[in-house]
Design a protein around this motif. Structure first.
Motif, PDB file in Angstrom:
ATOM      1  N   LEU A 136      -4.441   8.788   0.225  1.00 34.15           N
ATOM      2  CA  LEU A 136      -5.239   7.891   1.051  1.00 34.15           C
ATOM      3  C   LEU A 136      -5.323   8.412   2.478  1.00 34.15           C
ATOM      4  CD1 LEU A 136      -3.835   4.447  -0.153  1.00 34.15           C
ATOM      5  CD2 LEU A 136      -6.094   5.372  -0.629  1.00 34.15           C
TER       6      LEU A 136
ATOM      7  N   VAL B 165      -5.580  -6.862   0.336  1.00 38.20           N
ATOM      8  CA  VAL B 165      -6.138  -5.518   0.160  1.00 38.20           C
ATOM      9  C   VAL B 165      -6.522  -5.329  -1.304  1.00 38.20           C
ATOM     10  CG1 VAL B 165      -5.676  -3.043   0.344  1.00 38.20           C
ATOM     11  CG2 VAL B 165      -4.729  -4.608   2.048  1.00 38.20           C
TER      12      VAL B 165
ATOM     13  N   ARG C  46      -6.559  -3.239  -4.428  1.00 39.33           N
ATOM     14  CA  ARG C  46      -5.571  -2.212  -4.775  1.00 39.33           C
ATOM     15  C   ARG C  46      -6.211  -0.831  -4.917  1.00 39.33           C
ATOM     16  NH1 ARG C  46      -4.391  -4.164 -11.048  1.00 39.33           N
ATOM     17  NH2 ARG C  46      -6.401  -3.531 -11.895  1.00 39.33           N
ATOM     18  N   PRO C  47      -5.686   0.188  -4.223  1.00 43.51           N
ATOM     19  CA  PRO C  47      -6.192   1.550  -4.389  1.00 43.51           C
ATOM     20  C   PRO C  47      -5.503   2.279  -5.530  1.00 43.51           C
ATOM     21  CG  PRO C  47      -4.628   1.479  -2.599  1.00 43.51           C
ATOM     22  CD  PRO C  47      -4.736   0.073  -3.113  1.00 43.51           C
TER      23      PRO C  47
ATOM     24  N   ARG D 190     -11.272   1.876  -3.587  1.00 40.30           N
ATOM     25  CA  ARG D 190     -10.995   2.549  -2.317  1.00 40.30           C
ATOM     26  C   ARG D 190     -12.296   3.049  -1.709  1.00 40.30           C
ATOM     27  NH1 ARG D 190      -7.839   8.079  -2.990  1.00 40.30           N
ATOM     28  NH2 ARG D 190      -8.578   8.307  -0.850  1.00 40.30           N
TER      29      ARG D 190
ATOM     30  N   VAL E  48       0.834  -1.208   0.000  1.00 41.95           N
ATOM     31  CA  VAL E  48       0.000   0.000   0.000  1.00 41.95           C
ATOM     32  C   VAL E  48       0.863   1.248   0.000  1.00 41.95           C
ATOM     33  CG1 VAL E  48      -1.744   1.281   1.306  1.00 41.95           C
ATOM     34  CG2 VAL E  48      -1.920  -1.193   1.090  1.00 41.95           C
TER      35      VAL E  48
ATOM     36  N   THR F 153      -8.529   2.252   2.497  1.00 37.03           N
ATOM     37  CA  THR F 153      -8.231   0.983   1.840  1.00 37.03           C
ATOM     38  C   THR F 153      -9.313  -0.041   2.157  1.00 37.03           C
ATOM     39  OG1 THR F 153      -6.826   0.337   3.695  1.00 37.03           O
ATOM     40  CG2 THR F 153      -5.742   1.332   1.785  1.00 37.03           C
TER      41      THR F 153
END
Length: 792
Positions: free
Chosen positions: A524, A542, A544-545, A576, A515, A529
């Motif tokens: 962010l 996670v 992906r942002p 996100r 991240v 997230t």
């Protein structure tokens, strides 16, 4: 799943059908065959030969020159290095042209100067299992010259990819049922003695939601030993390792009819079997030797003392497993809720043949049949005595319901190419039964047949799609926004490929550690997230942002494989929350770009210079040819250099250079530059193309100006003012020098001097010096007054 044709042939007649024909039959019926493997001896040129003479090789101590009788009317000379034979033995002989496993073809050759016309073979060299070190010694009564393949049973293994909606095919009998339907041949019935006496004693279901039905049979006085040859051969034919007769029988039943079973050592069970959900953080030692921490929604088979004996539907435990000392067993056969098994198997990363079937849904009506078949085999093979009654708790769920076939819609979809009577015959062959009210009763093993269209699909699948005439051709459909977006993305791909970039496709799930590489359009915030509840691994935890983490990981792998020039891009979706998690599950499309390494290909005429931020800026400028591009500095945590990308005054994306420490972690030899662009905005710019102007007919002229400015003033601010100057003679400008003096001797330490070159031209005449000077003074005045700069 591996399917043995020899095993399959015990249920359905496959005579006259080659593996290739069966492959085509299954594939066109929607059952994909991924591979065909011939097991055993394949070549007819491997024959029985008798060794008539063996003398020492004149030029090699470990070789002998043999004369063998291969049934050809004359002896054949073969050089052999084995030591375990004697004259008169019969052995496999590979004649010239014989194909051996591994793609090796036998020919005639000279070995140390002596001619050898073939090869005497060991068992492994012809596709069998070695029992001795050296040549395979055949029985003395083997006919000389007879192909060895006729002395040993061969088999063909089909590697079948079964889709999740067809768990009924995850057994040999289920696959035989499918074959019988497609080939229109009878299916041999299973000979399973019925156990029709059931009692509720001995098993207790505390949570029917995870286990609706559970049965157990107690068998006393069994002898745990090696399995008989036929059972060992059956399991080995599909790649399974025999363990002992009890475990092998449960594996055989699973692959025979698709019902998973498990055997407990009855001496290690205290009281009744209890089917419950796990206690929070309860520990379980599985058969694989690992200890797992369970959660409250995991299904556990325990005894009345509370000891966890098995993780229901997934794997047994070490403490209750069958060993050579076992004499009494409890044989489990059950139906577990698929979603519960799937959740536990994914979370614990435990996968077994049983969980693979349970999580897709086994036939609830097969629970009793699987238990009865296993009891029959255990009594025959391991001995012992089974109780007359089966301990049973719960009820088998009914996964199917009557389905009505709409013949009018069938005719509409198939062009009336399949008669109604034939459609009814096909459904009957599939195991469905016609009811008096016109509906079709679906068997419990076909839970995927729920709607009218499901029956139509089955009819067409069995009949063959090629039997349904084609009626329609493609029709004109007006362009849609989706088409326009696709076309714009393809133009971007083509432009980037033309600039030397390679497209990546990375997974949408990343690790927590990645991240920090994210470069989203907006920074962010905590909570932005999106985490996966039950990740398959820590590397996929996670959503992906940003596309940059995947590109950076790809760059690291490429660098370690020796790649110096990195030119990567990816078009994809990012995920996100927003506003610190206040807005949920926002998705958007982005374009990620990564550039690093030499700016030009290595060569004697090209000095090796590393690509810099201007190279990546030029790439982005090529994607937006109709707009002026500016980079506006903005600090980004985790990056050495970062800025916003503006095109035509709009924020288009972000641009950054990785920290030197991150660069060293990737083993990169030069700076790594990345950019992430808002794809919907970029599509609008990419849709146009730069106008091609005529070559100027009249010469132009340039003037230089040096401006003293605060050190913190960005070049983008000066360019923004220059872009607003409306002087008709000003055609362009660029910054060509920056001077700073940290010591403060020639220029204050908090100031800088910036040099610009301004270009002037008229389209209808050659400019005079006075005109250029007047325009230049006006432009410089606009700059200095607009930003309070000092002309030097």
């Amino acid at each position: 799943m591996n399917v043995s044709l020899n095993w399959l042939a015990t249920h359905v007649d496959l005579k006259g059908k080659t593996p290739e024909e069966l492959d085509r039959l299954l594939t066109f019926a929607g059952v994909e065959v991924e591979g065909i493997e011939v097991k055993g001896i394949a070549s007819p040129l491997i024959v029985v030969a008798q060794i008539m003479e063996a003398v020492q090789h004149p030029n090699a101590d470990k070789l002998k020159v043999t004369q063998v009788d291969a049934g050809e009317g004359s002896l054949r000379q073969i050089v052999c290095g084995a030591q375990n034979y004697k004259v008169g033995d019969k052995v496999p002989c590979a004649l010239p042209g014989a194909a051996l496993p591994g793609g090796f073809t036998i020919g005639e050759a000279k070995m140390r100067g002596v001619e050898s016309k073939g090869m005497l073979c060991s068992a492994s060299e012809i596709g069998l299992t070695d029992l001795v070190d050296g040549l395979m010694i055949l029985p003395a009564d083997s006919p000389i010259g007879k192909p060895v393949k006729e002395l040993f049973e061969s088999d063909v293994l089909l590697e079948v990819e079964v889709t999740p909606n067809r768990p009924d095919l995850l057994s040999h009998y289920g696959m035989a049922r499918e074959m019988a339907t497609l080939l229109e041949v009878p299916l041999a019935p299973l000979e399973i003695p019925a156990r029709d006496s059931f009692v509720p004693d001995g098993v207790k279901i505390e949570d029917p939601d995870v286990c609706p039905l559970y049965t157990a049979v107690r068998i006393s006085g069994v002898k745990v030993a090696d399995s008989p040859a036929w059972l060992v051969d059956r399991l080995k034919s599909i790649g399974l390792r025999p363990i002992n007769n009890i475990v092998d029988i449960t594996n055989f039943v699973l692959h025979e009819i698709g019902q998973p079973l498990h055997a407990f050592d009855a001496a290690k069970v205290s009281g009744s079997l209890v089917i419950r959900t796990a206690k929070e953080a309860e520990k379980f030692l599985a058969l694989d030797g690992a200890t797992y921490t369970l959660q409250a929604d995991d299904c556990v088979i325990s005894d009345e003392a509370g000891t966890a004996l098995a993780l229901g539907g997934v794997m047994g435990g070490v403490d209750s497993g069958v060993t050579e000392a076992t004499t009494d067993i409890l044989l489990e056969s059950a139906y577990f809720t698929p979603s519960c098994i799937r959740r536990t198997a994914r979370r614990t990363a435990l996968s077994s043949d049983s969980s693979y079937r349970f999580e897709r849904g086994v036939d609830p009506q097969g629970v009793d049949a699987g238990s009865a078949l296993a009891v029959k085999l255990i009594l025959e093979i391991a001995g012992g005595t089974a109780t007359a009654t089966t301990m049973k708790a719960g009820q088998a769920p009914v996964p199917t319901k009557p389905v009505t076939l709409d013949f009018a819609k069938l005719d509409q979809l198939t062009g009336s190419s399949i008669p109604h009577s034939e459609a009814a015959v096909i459904l009957t062959r599939l195991g469905l039964t016609s009811a008096s009210d016109g509906t079709w009763l679906v068997p419990s093993f076909r839970a995927d047949l729920q709607r009218h269209i499901d029956l139509v699909e089955e009819i067409v699948r069995v009949k063959g799609l090629d039997a349904v005439p084609s009626r329609f051709r493609g029709t004109f459909v007006p362009s849609s926004p989706v088409d326009a977006a696709y076309d714009a993305d393809m133009r971007l791909r083509e432009r980037l490929a033309g600039l030397g970039f390679h497209e990546c496709q990375t997974i949408k799930l990343i690790a927590d550690a990645q991240v920090s590489d994210a470069l989203p359009l907006k920074p962010l915030l905590p909570g932005d997230t999106i985490r996966v509840n039950l990740p398959l691994s820590e590397d996929h935890a996670v959503m992906r942002p940003s596309l940059i983490p995947g590109l950076v990981a790809s760059a690291g792998r490429n660098v370690r494989q020796g790649t110096k020039a990195l030119r990567l891009f990816e078009i994809g979706r990012v995920f996100r929350n927003a506003g610190g998690g206040k807005a949920k599950d926002l998705e958007s499309d982005s374009l990620g770009i990564l550039l690093s390494g030499p700016a030009l290909p290595a060569g004697w005429a090209n000095p090796e210079t590393a690509a810099d931020l201007y190279d990546l800026k030029a790439v982005i400028a090529a994607l937006v040819p109709t707009a002026a591009l500016q980079l506006v500095p903005r600090n980004r945590e985790g990056f050495a250099l970062a800025c916003d990308i503006q095109a035509g005054g709009q924020n288009l994306g972000t641009f950054a250079m990785l920290l030197p420490s991150r660069q060293r972690e990737l083993d990169a030899t030069g700076p790594v530059f990345v950019a992430e662009l808002d794809l919907p905005k970029l599509r609008k710019f990419a849709a146009g193309s730069a106008e091609i102007a005529d070559l100027p007919m009249f010469p132009g002229s340039s003037r230089d100006v040096a401006l003293e400015a605060p050190s913190a003033l960005a070049n983008a601010e000066i360019e923004r003012v220059l872009a607003k100057v409306k002087d008709p003679l000003l055609t362009g400008f660029e910054c060509f020098d920056v001077f700073r003096d940290a010591a403060g001797e020639k220029l204050a330490a908090d100031r800088k001097s910036i040099a610009y070159r301004l270009h002037y031209r008229a389209s209808d005449r050659t400019l005079k010096a006075e005109e250029i000077d007047t325009a230049h003074k006006a432009v410089v005045a606009a700059i200095t007054s607009g930003l309070s700069l000092i002309q030097r």
